[in-house]
Motif scaffolding. Structure first.
Motif, PDB file in Angstrom:
ATOM      1  N   CYS A  57       4.449  -5.370  -3.147  1.00 60.38           N
ATOM      2  CA  CYS A  57       3.984  -6.723  -2.813  1.00 60.38           C
ATOM      3  C   CYS A  57       3.363  -7.436  -4.010  1.00 60.38           C
ATOM      4  CB  CYS A  57       2.966  -6.669  -1.697  1.00 60.38           C
ATOM      5  SG  CYS A  57       3.492  -5.687  -0.286  1.00 60.38           S
ATOM      6  N   THR A  63      -3.860  -3.520  -9.969  1.00 53.12           N
ATOM      7  CA  THR A  63      -4.561  -2.241  -9.812  1.00 53.12           C
ATOM      8  C   THR A  63      -5.127  -1.776 -11.155  1.00 53.12           C
ATOM      9  OG1 THR A  63      -2.980  -1.752  -8.058  1.00 53.12           O
ATOM     10  CG2 THR A  63      -4.327   0.066  -8.815  1.00 53.12           C
ATOM     11  N   ALA A  66      -8.219  -3.736 -11.882  1.00 50.48           N
ATOM     12  CA  ALA A  66      -9.317  -3.311 -11.006  1.00 50.48           C
ATOM     13  C   ALA A  66      -9.975  -2.042 -11.555  1.00 50.48           C
ATOM     14  CB  ALA A  66      -8.789  -3.069  -9.595  1.00 50.48           C
ATOM     15  N   TYR A  87      -9.866  -0.087  -0.035  1.00 49.76           N
ATOM     16  CA  TYR A  87      -8.673  -0.840  -0.447  1.00 49.76           C
ATOM     17  C   TYR A  87      -7.405  -0.086  -0.067  1.00 49.76           C
ATOM     18  CZ  TYR A  87     -10.989  -4.621  -2.848  1.00 49.76           C
ATOM     19  OH  TYR A  87     -11.727  -5.731  -3.110  1.00 49.76           O
ATOM     20  N   LYS A  90      -6.882  -0.819   3.416  1.00 49.19           N
ATOM     21  CA  LYS A  90      -6.495  -2.226   3.571  1.00 49.19           C
ATOM     22  C   LYS A  90      -5.013  -2.422   3.219  1.00 49.19           C
ATOM     23  CE  LYS A  90      -8.201  -6.803   2.240  1.00 49.19           C
ATOM     24  NZ  LYS A  90      -9.015  -7.561   1.268  1.00 49.19           N
ATOM     25  N   PRO A  95       1.147  -5.638   6.729  1.00 49.06           N
ATOM     26  CA  PRO A  95       2.468  -5.549   7.361  1.00 49.06           C
ATOM     27  C   PRO A  95       3.501  -5.017   6.366  1.00 49.06           C
ATOM     28  CG  PRO A  95       1.551  -7.779   7.559  1.00 49.06           C
ATOM     29  CD  PRO A  95       0.604  -6.980   6.718  1.00 49.06           C
ATOM     30  N   SER A  97       3.790  -2.232   4.857  1.00 52.70           N
ATOM     31  CA  SER A  97       3.267  -1.540   3.674  1.00 52.70           C
ATOM     32  C   SER A  97       4.144  -0.322   3.351  1.00 52.70           C
ATOM     33  CB  SER A  97       1.823  -1.116   3.882  1.00 52.70           C
ATOM     34  OG  SER A  97       1.748  -0.034   4.788  1.00 52.70           O
ATOM     35  N   ILE A 104      -1.486   7.415   1.122  1.00 54.35           N
ATOM     36  CA  ILE A 104      -2.641   6.636   0.688  1.00 54.35           C
ATOM     37  C   ILE A 104      -3.741   7.557   0.179  1.00 54.35           C
ATOM     38  CG2 ILE A 104      -4.604   5.297   1.583  1.00 54.35           C
ATOM     39  CD1 ILE A 104      -2.315   3.535   0.890  1.00 54.35           C
TER      40      ILE A 104
HETATM   41  C1  HEC Z   1       2.469  -4.620   2.021  1.00 55.25           C
HETATM   42  C2  HEC Z   1       2.096  -5.280   0.792  1.00 55.25           C
HETATM   43  C3  HEC Z   1       1.168  -4.540  -0.168  1.00 55.25           C
HETATM   44  C4  HEC Z   1       1.301  -3.249  -0.629  1.00 55.25           C
HETATM   45  C5  HEC Z   1       2.373  -2.224  -0.295  1.00 55.25           C
HETATM   46  C6  HEC Z   1       0.175  -3.035  -1.525  1.00 55.25           C
HETATM   47  N1  HEC Z   1      -0.587  -4.171  -1.628  1.00 55.25           N
HETATM   48 FE1  HEC Z   1      -2.243  -4.412  -2.776  1.00 55.25          FE
HETATM   49  N2  HEC Z   1      -2.433  -6.328  -2.129  1.00 55.25           N
HETATM   50  C7  HEC Z   1      -1.601  -6.957  -1.214  1.00 55.25           C
HETATM   51  C8  HEC Z   1      -2.080  -8.311  -0.948  1.00 55.25           C
HETATM   52  C9  HEC Z   1      -1.432  -9.311  -0.010  1.00 55.25           C
HETATM   53  C10 HEC Z   1      -3.239  -8.469  -1.745  1.00 55.25           C
HETATM   54  C11 HEC Z   1      -4.111  -9.732  -1.847  1.00 55.25           C
HETATM   55  C12 HEC Z   1      -5.548  -9.558  -1.494  1.00 55.25           C
HETATM   56  C13 HEC Z   1      -5.776  -8.883  -0.179  1.00 55.25           C
HETATM   57  O1  HEC Z   1      -5.205  -9.299   0.857  1.00 55.25           O
HETATM   58  O2  HEC Z   1      -6.509  -7.892  -0.179  1.00 55.25           O
HETATM   59  C14 HEC Z   1      -3.429  -7.216  -2.465  1.00 55.25           C
HETATM   60  C15 HEC Z   1      -4.461  -6.979  -3.353  1.00 55.25           C
HETATM   61  C16 HEC Z   1      -4.663  -5.815  -4.050  1.00 55.25           C
HETATM   62  C17 HEC Z   1      -5.758  -5.572  -4.971  1.00 55.25           C
HETATM   63  C18 HEC Z   1      -6.848  -6.558  -5.344  1.00 55.25           C
HETATM   64  C19 HEC Z   1      -7.818  -6.642  -4.202  1.00 55.25           C
HETATM   65  C20 HEC Z   1      -8.920  -7.621  -4.419  1.00 55.25           C
HETATM   66  O3  HEC Z   1      -9.786  -7.670  -3.520  1.00 55.25           O
HETATM   67  O4  HEC Z   1      -9.009  -8.291  -5.450  1.00 55.25           O
HETATM   68  C21 HEC Z   1      -5.635  -4.283  -5.396  1.00 55.25           C
HETATM   69  C22 HEC Z   1      -6.543  -3.544  -6.374  1.00 55.25           C
HETATM   70  C23 HEC Z   1      -4.465  -3.726  -4.763  1.00 55.25           C
HETATM   71  N3  HEC Z   1      -3.894  -4.680  -3.958  1.00 55.25           N
HETATM   72  C24 HEC Z   1      -4.021  -2.427  -4.947  1.00 55.25           C
HETATM   73  C25 HEC Z   1      -2.946  -1.858  -4.272  1.00 55.25           C
HETATM   74  C26 HEC Z   1      -2.594  -0.452  -4.355  1.00 55.25           C
HETATM   75  C27 HEC Z   1      -3.319   0.594  -5.180  1.00 55.25           C
HETATM   76  C28 HEC Z   1      -1.481  -0.285  -3.570  1.00 55.25           C
HETATM   77  C29 HEC Z   1      -0.737   1.006  -3.285  1.00 55.25           C
HETATM   78  C30 HEC Z   1      -1.495   2.018  -2.571  1.00 55.25           C
HETATM   79  C31 HEC Z   1      -1.151  -1.586  -2.994  1.00 55.25           C
HETATM   80  N4  HEC Z   1      -2.063  -2.499  -3.444  1.00 55.25           N
HETATM   81  C32 HEC Z   1      -0.077  -1.827  -2.156  1.00 55.25           C
HETATM   82  C33 HEC Z   1      -0.468  -6.405  -0.633  1.00 55.25           C
HETATM   83  C34 HEC Z   1      -0.022  -5.118  -0.813  1.00 55.25           C
END
Ligand code: HEC
Length: 120
Positions: A57, A63, A66, A87, A90, A95, A97, A104
């Motif tokens: 996504c 990451t 961060a 996180y 989250k 959806p 994911s 995770i």
């Molecule tokens: C299904 C879609 C999706 C997947 C798969 C995904 N992310 Fe994200 N991520 C997002 C979205 C949308 C945001 C925007 C901020 C939020 O909604 O938290 C985000 C934001 C983040 C942020 C910034 C959060 C912030 O508060 O600034 C981090 C760090 C991050 N993702 C790490 C990861 C990691 C590590 C993984 C794998 C385990 C991952 N993401 C997998 C959708 C996804």
């Protein structure tokens, strides 16, 4: 004037020490990624998993930044060990994911390792 110089030196030093502590990364901008150099074998499966799952996504830049800065780049929230777990959950709940709890958990353990390395 003297104050300004002192301030500049202090800022310089703090920037330098942060740069020193950083974990190894490769690429820049959208291509930014964690470097696989020096990653212990036990973390390799989680590393490979993260490379596939966490760029579905958004790019890995999010990451990497961060971990490097200790702040989540979108919300500006602290990105420490407690936050990494939150996180992880989250991201899992988003959806489509396409990840399960075990995956995770493994990635959270890996990110904790990166946080430790980055703090050295
Ligand atoms: C299904 C879609 C999706 C997947 C798969 C995904 N992310 Fe994200 N991520 C997002 C979205 C949308 C945001 C925007 C901020 C939020 O909604 O938290 C985000 C934001 C983040 C942020 C910034 C959060 C912030 O508060 O600034 C981090 C760090 C991050 N993702 C790490 C990861 C990691 C590590 C993984 C794998 C385990 C991952 N993401 C997998 C959708 C996804």
């Amino acid at each position: 004037m003297k104050k300004i110089v002192t301030l500049a030196v202090l800022i310089g030093l703090s920037v330098y020490s942060i740069a020193e502590a950083r974990i190894k990364i490769s690429g820049r901008g959208a291509k930014m990624n964690f470097s696989s150099d020096g990653i212990p074998d036990m973390y390799k499966p989680a590393f490979d998993l993260m490379l596939v799952k966490c760029i579905k996504c958004h790019t890995m830049e999010r990451t990497v930044i961060a971990v490097q800065t200790g702040r989540a780049p979108i919300t500006g929230q602290p990105f420490n060990k407690q936050a990494v777990k939150a996180y992880g959950i989250k991201m899992l709940r988003k959806p489509n994911s396409d990840m399960d709890k075990k995956q995770i958990r493994d990635i959270v353990v890996l990110l904790n390792y990166f946080l430790d390395e980055n703090a050295k």
